[in-house]
Write a protein that holds these residues in place. Structure first.
Motif, PDB file in Angstrom:
ATOM      1  N   UNK A 176     -31.338   8.572 -21.575  1.00  0.00           N
ATOM      2  CA  UNK A 176     -30.650   7.716 -22.542  1.00  0.00           C
ATOM      3  C   UNK A 176     -31.649   7.047 -23.478  1.00  0.00           C
ATOM      4  N   UNK A 177     -32.760   6.559 -22.937  1.00  0.00           N
ATOM      5  CA  UNK A 177     -33.795   5.941 -23.776  1.00  0.00           C
ATOM      6  C   UNK A 177     -34.359   6.944 -24.771  1.00  0.00           C
ATOM      7  N   UNK A 178     -34.599   8.163 -24.305  1.00  0.00           N
ATOM      8  CA  UNK A 178     -35.127   9.200 -25.193  1.00  0.00           C
ATOM      9  C   UNK A 178     -34.159   9.506 -26.327  1.00  0.00           C
ATOM     10  N   UNK A 179     -32.885   9.631 -26.002  1.00  0.00           N
ATOM     11  CA  UNK A 179     -31.898   9.964 -27.029  1.00  0.00           C
ATOM     12  C   UNK A 179     -31.779   8.855 -28.067  1.00  0.00           C
ATOM     13  N   UNK A 180     -31.820   7.617 -27.626  1.00  0.00           N
ATOM     14  CA  UNK A 180     -31.755   6.506 -28.576  1.00  0.00           C
ATOM     15  C   UNK A 180     -32.986   6.484 -29.493  1.00  0.00           C
ATOM     16  N   UNK A 181     -34.106   6.984 -28.989  1.00  0.00           N
ATOM     17  CA  UNK A 181     -35.351   6.970 -29.766  1.00  0.00           C
ATOM     18  C   UNK A 181     -35.476   8.157 -30.710  1.00  0.00           C
ATOM     19  N   UNK A 182     -34.515   9.094 -30.658  1.00  0.00           N
ATOM     20  CA  UNK A 182     -34.607  10.315 -31.472  1.00  0.00           C
ATOM     21  C   UNK A 182     -33.318  10.543 -32.258  1.00  0.00           C
ATOM     22  N   UNK A 183     -32.935   9.622 -33.117  1.00  0.00           N
ATOM     23  CA  UNK A 183     -31.662   9.785 -33.847  1.00  0.00           C
ATOM     24  C   UNK A 183     -31.671  10.994 -34.761  1.00  0.00           C
ATOM     25  N   UNK A 184     -30.563  11.728 -34.751  1.00  0.00           N
ATOM     26  CA  UNK A 184     -30.363  12.890 -35.633  1.00  0.00           C
ATOM     27  C   UNK A 184     -31.508  13.887 -35.564  1.00  0.00           C
ATOM     28  N   UNK A 185     -32.052  14.077 -34.376  1.00  0.00           N
ATOM     29  CA  UNK A 185     -33.189  14.983 -34.205  1.00  0.00           C
ATOM     30  C   UNK A 185     -32.772  16.375 -33.741  1.00  0.00           C
ATOM     31  N   UNK A 186     -31.716  16.452 -32.943  1.00  0.00           N
ATOM     32  CA  UNK A 186     -31.389  17.697 -32.251  1.00  0.00           C
ATOM     33  C   UNK A 186     -30.253  18.461 -32.923  1.00  0.00           C
ATOM     34  N   UNK A 187     -30.374  19.795 -32.882  1.00  0.00           N
ATOM     35  CA  UNK A 187     -29.264  20.664 -33.256  1.00  0.00           C
ATOM     36  C   UNK A 187     -28.364  20.952 -32.058  1.00  0.00           C
ATOM     37  N   UNK A 188     -28.980  21.073 -30.890  1.00  0.00           N
ATOM     38  CA  UNK A 188     -28.260  21.403 -29.658  1.00  0.00           C
ATOM     39  C   UNK A 188     -28.825  20.571 -28.517  1.00  0.00           C
ATOM     40  N   UNK A 189     -27.941  19.994 -27.720  1.00  0.00           N
ATOM     41  CA  UNK A 189     -28.303  19.358 -26.459  1.00  0.00           C
ATOM     42  C   UNK A 189     -27.526  20.038 -25.344  1.00  0.00           C
ATOM     43  N   UNK A 190     -28.164  20.215 -24.189  1.00  0.00           N
ATOM     44  CA  UNK A 190     -27.445  20.839 -23.080  1.00  0.00           C
ATOM     45  C   UNK A 190     -27.931  20.268 -21.752  1.00  0.00           C
ATOM     46  N   UNK A 191     -27.132  20.497 -20.722  1.00  0.00           N
ATOM     47  CA  UNK A 191     -27.451  20.040 -19.376  1.00  0.00           C
ATOM     48  C   UNK A 191     -26.780  20.979 -18.390  1.00  0.00           C
ATOM     49  N   UNK A 192     -27.566  21.526 -17.473  1.00  0.00           N
ATOM     50  CA  UNK A 192     -27.035  22.405 -16.430  1.00  0.00           C
ATOM     51  C   UNK A 192     -27.089  21.630 -15.114  1.00  0.00           C
ATOM     52  N   UNK A 193     -25.999  20.964 -14.772  1.00  0.00           N
ATOM     53  CA  UNK A 193     -25.949  20.091 -13.598  1.00  0.00           C
ATOM     54  C   UNK A 193     -27.130  19.117 -13.621  1.00  0.00           C
ATOM     55  N   UNK A 194     -27.422  18.602 -14.799  1.00  0.00           N
ATOM     56  CA  UNK A 194     -28.577  17.744 -14.977  1.00  0.00           C
ATOM     57  C   UNK A 194     -28.200  16.298 -15.206  1.00  0.00           C
TER      58      UNK A 194
END
Length: 230
Positions: free
Chosen positions: A105-123
């Motif tokens: 969550x901290x990482x995502x808040x620190x990287x606004x509008x950075x990613x094209x795709x985010x994913x999680x496999x049972x993560x």
């Protein structure tokens, strides 16, 4: 014992890491990791910035970085042991694979509008409060970006998933083998849909992938896809 500071993932994947150091040829979204759709459902990743949320040993991220020509895959994990294992196994794939030791969550808040795709496999989606993670993911995605994750369709005991955003305490062990618990969110389809909608996602699609085997710890999988508006 319940611990929010001990590394409860210290032992996970350690035996495999001692014998299997190869970049996987593919991966699967199902709990059994042996059938069903693979990374192709993420679409064309060429030139894209991709994030693995709760990457563990980064086997999925390593596959994408080595086989799918993204601009970069960023594998994020809060566990010191998992981050160190990933660096040992796949550090050689830098800079296309970037390993980040951070709370998701901290990482995502620190990287606004950075990613094209985010994913999680049972993560991380399984082990982080959706009310915190999903809005953070929406913020970190570029307009039109996509979140995709697989999660348990029901508890491994066979009990039904929760009809509301409620976590269960599941058993875990510390690095030194002491008993502990960690929180896991196992939610029904309509609950995920409501949580994603509240976080600002659109085009929400959920598919149930049946269990591929029988036994006390098999489970069906929810494969969830959602986008942020363009």
């Amino acid at each position: 014992m319940t611990s929010s500071t001990a590394d409860l993932w210290h032992h996970y994947g350690r035996t495999r890491a001692g014998t299997d150091r190869e970049v996987p040829d593919t991966f699967y979204w199902t709990w059994g990791q042996d059938a069903g759709p693979g990374p192709e459902v993420l679409g064309d990743l060429t030139g894209r910035c991709v994030g693995d949320l709760g990457a563990g040993a980064a086997r999925h991220a390593a596959h994408l970085a080595a086989r799918h020509q993204p601009a970069q895959v960023i594998a994020v994990d809060a566990s010191p042991a998992q981050h160190a294992m990933a660096a040992d196994l796949y550090g050689h794939l830098a800079p296309r694979l970037l390993l980040v030791h951070s709370d998701v969550v901290s990482h995502l808040h620190a990287t606004p509008a950075m990613y094209d795709v985010l994913y999680s496999v049972f993560g991380a989606v399984d082990f982080t409060d959706p009310g915190e993670l999903l809005p953070a993911a929406a913020t970190a995605l570029r307009p039109g970006g996509r979140l995709m994750f697989s999660t348990l369709a029901h508890y491994l005991s066979g009990a039904a998933a929760q009809p509301d955003v409620v976590a269960a305490d599941i058993p875990a062990k510390t690095q030194h083998g002491e008993a502990a618990t960690m929180r896991r969110w196992v939610l029904q389809e309509h609950v995920w849909t409501k949580a994603l909608d509240a976080a600002g996602f659109t085009q929400i699609d959920i598919n149930v992938l049946p269990a591929t085997g029988e036994g006390p710890r098999t489970a069906a999988t929810l494969l969830v896809s959602a986008c942020v508006p363009e």
